[in-house]
Design an enzyme around this catalytic site. Structure first.
Site, PDB file in Angstrom:
ATOM      1  N   HIS A  96      -2.834  18.289   4.514  1.00  0.00           N
ATOM      2  CA  HIS A  96      -2.303  18.944   3.327  1.00  0.00           C
ATOM      3  C   HIS A  96      -3.360  19.637   2.470  1.00  0.00           C
ATOM      4  O   HIS A  96      -3.014  20.360   1.530  1.00  0.00           O
ATOM      5  CB  HIS A  96      -1.504  17.948   2.473  1.00  0.00           C
ATOM      6  CG  HIS A  96      -0.256  18.560   1.895  1.00  0.00           C
ATOM      7  ND1 HIS A  96       0.784  17.802   1.396  1.00  0.00           N
ATOM      8  CD2 HIS A  96       0.097  19.855   1.704  1.00  0.00           C
ATOM      9  CE1 HIS A  96       1.738  18.613   0.931  1.00  0.00           C
ATOM     10  NE2 HIS A  96       1.345  19.860   1.115  1.00  0.00           N
ATOM     11  N   ASP A 119       6.878  15.315  -0.946  1.00  0.00           N
ATOM     12  CA  ASP A 119       5.741  14.492  -0.507  1.00  0.00           C
ATOM     13  C   ASP A 119       5.906  13.080  -1.061  1.00  0.00           C
ATOM     14  O   ASP A 119       6.452  12.902  -2.160  1.00  0.00           O
ATOM     15  CB  ASP A 119       4.452  15.126  -1.070  1.00  0.00           C
ATOM     16  CG  ASP A 119       3.176  14.721  -0.332  1.00  0.00           C
ATOM     17  OD1 ASP A 119       2.273  15.574  -0.231  1.00  0.00           O
ATOM     18  OD2 ASP A 119       3.086  13.567   0.143  1.00  0.00           O
ATOM     19  N   HIS A 121       3.354  11.588  -1.923  1.00  0.00           N
ATOM     20  CA  HIS A 121       2.148  11.608  -2.746  1.00  0.00           C
ATOM     21  C   HIS A 121       2.089  12.855  -3.629  1.00  0.00           C
ATOM     22  O   HIS A 121       2.651  13.892  -3.285  1.00  0.00           O
ATOM     23  CB  HIS A 121       0.912  11.564  -1.845  1.00  0.00           C
ATOM     24  CG  HIS A 121       0.985  10.515  -0.789  1.00  0.00           C
ATOM     25  ND1 HIS A 121       1.384  10.780   0.511  1.00  0.00           N
ATOM     26  CD2 HIS A 121       0.745   9.183  -0.837  1.00  0.00           C
ATOM     27  CE1 HIS A 121       1.363   9.654   1.219  1.00  0.00           C
ATOM     28  NE2 HIS A 121       0.980   8.665   0.423  1.00  0.00           N
ATOM     29  N   ASP A 123      -0.831  14.431  -4.496  1.00  0.00           N
ATOM     30  CA  ASP A 123      -1.894  15.328  -4.010  1.00  0.00           C
ATOM     31  C   ASP A 123      -2.552  16.097  -5.151  1.00  0.00           C
ATOM     32  O   ASP A 123      -2.881  17.275  -5.005  1.00  0.00           O
ATOM     33  CB  ASP A 123      -1.335  16.297  -2.965  1.00  0.00           C
ATOM     34  CG  ASP A 123      -0.866  15.582  -1.712  1.00  0.00           C
ATOM     35  OD1 ASP A 123      -0.401  16.278  -0.782  1.00  0.00           O
ATOM     36  OD2 ASP A 123      -0.935  14.348  -1.654  1.00  0.00           O
ATOM     37  N   HIS A 136      -7.152  16.174   1.192  1.00  0.00           N
ATOM     38  CA  HIS A 136      -5.690  16.299   1.336  1.00  0.00           C
ATOM     39  C   HIS A 136      -4.958  15.568   0.215  1.00  0.00           C
ATOM     40  O   HIS A 136      -3.755  15.760   0.043  1.00  0.00           O
ATOM     41  CB  HIS A 136      -5.209  15.852   2.731  1.00  0.00           C
ATOM     42  CG  HIS A 136      -5.167  14.371   2.928  1.00  0.00           C
ATOM     43  ND1 HIS A 136      -4.352  13.788   3.866  1.00  0.00           N
ATOM     44  CD2 HIS A 136      -5.855  13.355   2.335  1.00  0.00           C
ATOM     45  CE1 HIS A 136      -4.519  12.474   3.829  1.00  0.00           C
ATOM     46  NE2 HIS A 136      -5.431  12.181   2.924  1.00  0.00           N
ATOM     47  N   ASP A 227       5.256  17.906   3.034  1.00  0.00           N
ATOM     48  CA  ASP A 227       4.448  16.902   3.730  1.00  0.00           C
ATOM     49  C   ASP A 227       5.424  16.003   4.475  1.00  0.00           C
ATOM     50  O   ASP A 227       6.274  15.375   3.850  1.00  0.00           O
ATOM     51  CB  ASP A 227       3.663  16.099   2.684  1.00  0.00           C
ATOM     52  CG  ASP A 227       2.689  15.119   3.310  1.00  0.00           C
ATOM     53  OD1 ASP A 227       1.632  14.879   2.689  1.00  0.00           O
ATOM     54  OD2 ASP A 227       2.973  14.598   4.406  1.00  0.00           O
ATOM     55  N   ASP A 229       5.296  13.219   5.501  1.00  0.00           N
ATOM     56  CA  ASP A 229       5.337  11.827   5.043  1.00  0.00           C
ATOM     57  C   ASP A 229       6.269  11.618   3.850  1.00  0.00           C
ATOM     58  O   ASP A 229       6.433  10.498   3.363  1.00  0.00           O
ATOM     59  CB  ASP A 229       3.936  11.249   4.758  1.00  0.00           C
ATOM     60  CG  ASP A 229       3.254  11.798   3.508  1.00  0.00           C
ATOM     61  OD1 ASP A 229       2.010  11.825   3.496  1.00  0.00           O
ATOM     62  OD2 ASP A 229       3.944  12.193   2.530  1.00  0.00           O
ATOM     63  N   GLU A 272       0.869  17.473   8.010  1.00  0.00           N
ATOM     64  CA  GLU A 272       0.594  16.046   8.199  1.00  0.00           C
ATOM     65  C   GLU A 272       1.296  15.390   9.376  1.00  0.00           C
ATOM     66  O   GLU A 272       1.333  14.165   9.471  1.00  0.00           O
ATOM     67  CB  GLU A 272       0.815  15.248   6.897  1.00  0.00           C
ATOM     68  CG  GLU A 272      -0.088  15.657   5.731  1.00  0.00           C
ATOM     69  CD  GLU A 272      -1.539  15.134   5.837  1.00  0.00           C
ATOM     70  OE1 GLU A 272      -1.833  14.325   6.726  1.00  0.00           O
ATOM     71  OE2 GLU A 272      -2.371  15.577   5.012  1.00  0.00           O
TER      72      GLU A 272
HETATM   73  C1  LIG Z   1      -2.354   8.677  -3.097  1.00  0.00           C
HETATM   74  N1  LIG Z   1      -3.673   9.235  -2.918  1.00  0.00           N
HETATM   75  C2  LIG Z   1      -4.324   9.057  -1.641  1.00  0.00           C
HETATM   76  C3  LIG Z   1      -3.477   9.591  -0.495  1.00  0.00           C
HETATM   77  C4  LIG Z   1      -3.384  11.050  -0.400  1.00  0.00           C
HETATM   78  C5  LIG Z   1      -2.375  11.480   0.670  1.00  0.00           C
HETATM   79  C6  LIG Z   1      -2.463  12.936   0.959  1.00  0.00           C
HETATM   80  B1  LIG Z   1      -1.188  13.571   1.627  1.00  0.00           B
HETATM   81  O1  LIG Z   1      -1.414  14.968   1.850  1.00  0.00           O
HETATM   82  O2  LIG Z   1      -0.849  12.899   2.831  1.00  0.00           O
HETATM   83  O3  LIG Z   1      -0.066  13.479   0.714  1.00  0.00           O
HETATM   84  C7  LIG Z   1      -4.498   7.578  -1.271  1.00  0.00           C
HETATM   85  C8  LIG Z   1      -5.315   6.784  -2.169  1.00  0.00           C
HETATM   86  N2  LIG Z   1      -5.043   5.360  -1.941  1.00  0.00           N
HETATM   87  C9  LIG Z   1      -5.531   4.924  -0.591  1.00  0.00           C
HETATM   88  C10 LIG Z   1      -5.294   3.450  -0.339  1.00  0.00           C
HETATM   89  C11 LIG Z   1      -5.888   2.614  -1.453  1.00  0.00           C
HETATM   90  C12 LIG Z   1      -5.423   3.100  -2.823  1.00  0.00           C
HETATM   91  C13 LIG Z   1      -5.710   4.563  -3.004  1.00  0.00           C
HETATM   92  C14 LIG Z   1      -5.678   9.766  -1.729  1.00  0.00           C
HETATM   93  O4  LIG Z   1      -6.471   9.641  -0.808  1.00  0.00           O
HETATM   94  O5  LIG Z   1      -5.910  10.454  -2.765  1.00  0.00           O
HETATM   95 MN   LIG Z   2       0.564  15.699   0.987  1.00  0.00          MN
HETATM   96 MN   LIG Z   3       1.732  12.672   1.591  1.00  0.00          MN
END
Ligand SMILES: CN[C@](CCCC[B-](O)(O)O)(CCN1CCCCC1)C(=O)O
Ligand SMILES: [Mn+2]
Ligand SMILES: [Mn+2]
Ligand SMILES: [Mn+2]
Length: 305
Positions: A96, A119, A121, A123, A136, A227, A229, A272
């Site tokens: 992403h 999504d 998330h 992002d 991402h 996304d 997911d 993704e």
């Molecule tokens: C929620 N934020 C995450 C996930 C980002 C997902 C990107 B997508 O494009 O797939 O939507 C995860 C951060 N967490 C990871 C596990 C421990 C707590 C923080 C990050 O790495 O910033």
């Molecule tokens: Mn995303």
């Molecule tokens: Mn996501």
């Protein structure tokens, strides 16, 4: 519908190998033929080729920042070309972080955009709030005018200028948001329909209120950044950051059918899909087929036939 497809086999916005294969898997599932079969004029612009960038050392927490910046500069140019050729653009990821280039290129063509971000998330981590350094999880922070002061100078990002206003963003499907992201969402007053709102209102009301919000002032072209997911892992398990309690297949299709009916869809990201995150062939197929069906519904496929 005139559709231009661009594949972006890119994975360096995150740490899991395999997501770079998403574009070709979606093609292999028959996307082009199926779009043509429902009356679309389709031009496949192929896959971007991303040169390796040696010594791409982390900057602060940011991982492989130069590769991400360069890939998105390339993608932005490709999306601008596809839009200039008069197509609705379909960008097949890849992770992403590619929304940075996709939305930038789209904005270079159509200027003011509405962005619908579907999504699990948000992002929207900045380079300073990101808990992982994975870009991402950050794309929107580089694109939003109101966050510009929060973005440091990063090599290979100098081409990038913010191009979206916070008021022009709507989220659907949120259920795994970092605390710092939540603060940003609230501080900027960004419209969001988390899975709680999806449950409370139902998807029809969510789409009604999404469109009310997007069209409250002047109607702008829509950039749908989807996304995979966002869907429940029971539907799309083959993805890098699955989160329980997601959208059903039917809710996902309802979103894209509804966006199609606005007549304002101007670009779509489908990102993704990661075959290496699927435990079985069936899990990979379910994920890829959902991605294909969501795109087909963006371009006129309706369930009534
Ligand atoms: C929620 N934020 C995450 C996930 C980002 C997902 C990107 B997508 O494009 O797939 O939507 C995860 C951060 N967490 C990871 C596990 C421990 C707590 C923080 C990050 O790495 O910033
Ligand atoms: Mn995303
Ligand atoms: Mn996501
Ligand atoms: Mn600047």
């Amino acid at each position: 519908h005139c559709v231009g497809i661009i594949g972006a086999p890119f994975s360096k916005g995150q740490q899991r190998d395999g997501v770079q294969r998403g574009a070709d898997l979606i093609r292999a599932a028959g996307l082009v033929q199926k779009l043509k079969g429902q009356g679309c004029v389709v031009k496949d612009y192929g896959n971007l080729i991303f040169e390796d960038i040696p010594n791409d050392e982390p900057i602060g927490r940011l991982k492989t920042p130069r590769a991400v910046g360069r890939a998105n500069e390339l993608l932005a140019g490709a999306v601008l070309k596809i839009k200039s050729d008069g197509n609705t653009c379909v960008m097949l990821g890849g992770d992403h972080s590619l929304a940075i280039g996709s939305i930038s290129g789209h904005a270079a063509s159509r200027h003011e955009l509405s962005v619908l971000w579907v999504d699990a998330h948000a992002d929207i981590n900045t380079p300073l709030t990101t808990p992982t350094g994975n870009i991402h999880g950050q794309p929107l922070s580089y694109l939003i005018h109101e966050l510009h002061s929060k973005i440091p100078i990063i090599p290979h990002f100098s081409w990038l200028k913010p191009c979206v206003a916070a008021k022009d963003i709507v989220y659907i499907g949120l259920r795994d948001v970092d605390p710092e992201e939540h603060y940003i969402l609230k501080h900027l007053g960004i419209k969001m329909f988390s899975m709680t709102e999806v449950d409370r209102l139902g998807i029809a009301k969510v789409m009604e209120q999404t469109c009310d919000h997007m069209f409250s002032k002047v109607k702008k072209p829509i950039h749908l950044s989807f996304d995979i997911d966002a869907l429940d892992p029971s539907v799309s398990p083959a993805t890098g950051t699955p989160a329980a309690g997601g959208l059903t297949y039917r809710e996902g299709i309802y979103i894209t059918e509804h966006i199609c009916q606005t007549g304002l869809l101007s670009a779509v990201d489908m990102v993704e899909v990661n075959p290496k995150q699927g435990k079985t062939e069936d899990e990979i197929k379910s994920t890829v087929n959902a991605a294909v069906d969501l795109i087909l519904s963006c371009f006129g496929r309706v369930r009534e036939g």
